[in-house]
Design a protein around this motif. Structure first.
Motif, PDB file in Angstrom:
ATOM      1  N   ARG A  37     102.224 165.159 110.860  1.00  0.00           N
ATOM      2  CA  ARG A  37     100.992 165.299 111.645  1.00  0.00           C
ATOM      3  C   ARG A  37      99.840 164.547 110.995  1.00  0.00           C
ATOM      4  O   ARG A  37      98.859 164.223 111.652  1.00  0.00           O
TER       5      ARG A  37
ATOM      6  N   ALA B  55     103.817 169.138 108.226  1.00  0.00           N
ATOM      7  CA  ALA B  55     102.447 168.844 107.820  1.00  0.00           C
ATOM      8  C   ALA B  55     102.255 167.353 107.566  1.00  0.00           C
ATOM      9  O   ALA B  55     101.235 166.771 107.953  1.00  0.00           O
TER      10      ALA B  55
ATOM     11  N   HIS C 193     103.110 165.663  99.415  1.00  0.00           N
ATOM     12  CA  HIS C 193     101.796 166.096  99.895  1.00  0.00           C
ATOM     13  C   HIS C 193     100.641 165.325  99.265  1.00  0.00           C
ATOM     14  O   HIS C 193      99.535 165.349  99.801  1.00  0.00           O
TER      15      HIS C 193
ATOM     16  N   GLU D 235     107.237 171.532 105.224  1.00  0.00           N
ATOM     17  CA  GLU D 235     106.507 170.477 104.514  1.00  0.00           C
ATOM     18  C   GLU D 235     106.431 169.200 105.339  1.00  0.00           C
ATOM     19  O   GLU D 235     105.380 168.549 105.397  1.00  0.00           O
TER      20      GLU D 235
ATOM     21  N   ASN E 158      93.166 163.835 101.458  1.00  0.00           N
ATOM     22  CA  ASN E 158      93.755 164.018 102.786  1.00  0.00           C
ATOM     23  C   ASN E 158      92.819 163.515 103.879  1.00  0.00           C
ATOM     24  O   ASN E 158      93.264 162.884 104.843  1.00  0.00           O
TER      25      ASN E 158
END
Length: 486
Positions: free
Chosen positions: A190, A187, A156, A184, A104
């Motif tokens: 962003r 997130a 993700h 979900e 990430n």
């Protein structure tokens, strides 16, 4: 000389990691089976497996280095940026506290260093096709400087992976974002921080996790929360949830564009007619331009996708004429509309591969396209059950009866237990068979498909109908071949 995607020290700076051996990476992968020469292998820990078990395999496939949260079994030599210890360590890596957090962080760093125009795409249907078409359009605008998420890497792990693969010199970045639970998408958006955010359509996909279609629209509308200041929201005008999506976008967007066939849409199809050799000829009207172009793929859903693409290209400052050419050249993706030939003993049949995903809206759209096929013999629909539809599953499956009949389908092969409701709805109205799984469907193929047939194969990916597509395309039904491993 081409600049590397990442150096070991750039990775360490982005992830707060420590460098054990210098390297430069040209790509990023978290599946060791997909590692290519020069890639960074990110060893993720999942619920059922640990990527650190596959570090050796990744290096054997040519990985330049690894991002790990566990030391690699070799002499550990912590190095500083001014050292080049290539002769002291054979499998260089960067070690972090948590490799998922590291991925990430790498994605955030890729986004932070980029000056590209970033476009996010979501929707219940059409997001992968729209993403691919948008990439093709922007690649024509800036050859070699467009980037997009590959496959359906939209969750993700897939979104930060796709971001981390974006070269620093990219001018246009297109990222698909998906969800099956509320929160979900907020997130993901962003993380991506798009300048332009598209919702393709709202449909009852993942209904098992949402109380209503309105709740699905709210969850898709989360994509607007990540818009950069002054960003553009692109919303389907013809959707019954249009106003709900506009309200979701209003606090975050500097501009809201709608697309659709209705005269009130900002980007609309003034005329759409079937092209002589398939596809659709479209005359589109935009706020400051008009464009006539051909869409290479058939179906009204592709007209809608194309209008969303044009709205995004225009908002991104791309070349609309180049976008029209790219749409004309679009071919279906495997599992998402790819048209293939099935060799038979006495000729061939057309196979329309929609085997990757299915929900009520996409089923209806592709069945309508099947009904519009010209110059074919019989129309055969091999339909797998639709997953994640919750308590309304039987109603949604039974509801496919009318689109099947409207498409003049000659024979339907229904696959999976959830298709029982559709079988009941079709009883006495059409020739069909209902089988429990893909293996049983495969056994029905010999003698079913004839030369000149158009065969639509569509269902949720987990049903495994892609193997029927490969079986047919391999020529297994030609020359007396009737078996295939499944």
């Amino acid at each position: 000389m081409t600049r590397p995607l990442w150096t070991a020290f750039e990775i360490a700076a982005a992830t707060d990691g420590e460098v054990y051996g210098s390297f430069a990476a040209s790509g990023v992968a978290f599946d060791s089976r997909e590692v290519g020469p020069g890639d960074l292998f990110v060893a993720l820990k999942g619920e059922t497996t640990n990527g650190h078990r596959f570090v050796d395999a990744a290096f054997e496939r040519g990985a330049a280095g690894a991002l790990v949260s566990e030391p690699i079994a070799q002499p550990h030599v912590l190095v500083q940026e001014d050292e080049i210890p290539s002769d002291r360590i054979g499998r260089p890596y960067v070690q972090v506290q948590d490799s998922y957090a590291g991925l990430n962080a790498l994605g955030r760093a890729a986004r932070a260093r980029s000056e590209a125009r970033i476009i996010g795409v979501t929707g219940s249907v059409g997001k992968t096709g729209t993403k691919e078409a948008l990439f093709a359009a922007l690649e024509r605008t800036a050859p070699g400087f467009a980037h997009r998420s590959v496959k359906s890497y939209n969750n993700h792990t897939g979104v930060p992976l796709s971001l981390s693969r974006m070269p620093a010199e990219t001018r246009y970045g297109v990222f698909e974002m998906g969800m099956n639970h509320a929160g979900e998408l907020a997130a993901l958006t962003r993380l991506v921080r798009p300048h332009i955010a598209i919702v393709t359509a709202i449909a009852p996909a993942h209904s098992a996790f949402f109380p209503s279609e309105e709740a699905i629209a709210d969850a898709k509308g989360e994509i607007f929360e990540g818009l950069e200041p002054g960003g553009t929201a692109i919303v389907p005008f013809d959707s019954p949830h249009r106003d709900r999506l506009i309200e979701a976008a209003r606090p975050w967007a500097g501009r809201i564009l709608t697309f659709g066939s209705d005269a009130g849409a900002d980007v609309r199809a003034r005329e759409a007619v079937r092209a002589p050799h398939g596809g659709t000829l479209v005359s589109a009207v935009l706020p400051d331009a008009e464009l006539t172009f051909t869409i290479g793929l058939p179906g009204e859903h592709w007209v809608s996708n194309a209008l969303a693409v044009l709205a995004a290209v225009d908002a991104a400052g791309g070349d609309l004429a180049a976008a029209g050419l790219a749409l004309a050249d679009m071919a279906g993706l495997p599992g998402r509309g790819q048209r293939r030939v099935a060799p038979l003993a006495d000729g061939e049949a057309l196979v329309i591969d929609e085997s990757y995903n299915a929900n009520p809206a996409s089923m209806a759209a592709t069945l309508k396209s099947l009904g519009e096929e010209r110059g074919v013999g019989r129309r055969i629909a091999i339909l797998g059950e639709m997953r994640e539809l919750g308590e309304q599953s039987a109603r949604y499956h039974a509801g496919l009866a009318e689109p099947i009949l409207a498409a003049d389908v000659d024979y339907a092969l229904l696959v999976g237990s959830e298709m029982r409701a559709l079988a009941n709805a079709l009883e006495g109205r059409i020739d069909f068979a209902h089988v429990p799984d893909a293996a049983a469907a495969l056994e029905r193929l010999p003698g079913l498909i004839e030369a000149g047939d158009a065969v639509l194969i569509k269902g949720s990916n987990a049903i495994g109908l892609a193997r029927l597509v490969e079986h047919l395309a391999s020529g297994a039904l030609a020359g007396g071949k009737t078996t295939c491993s499944i």
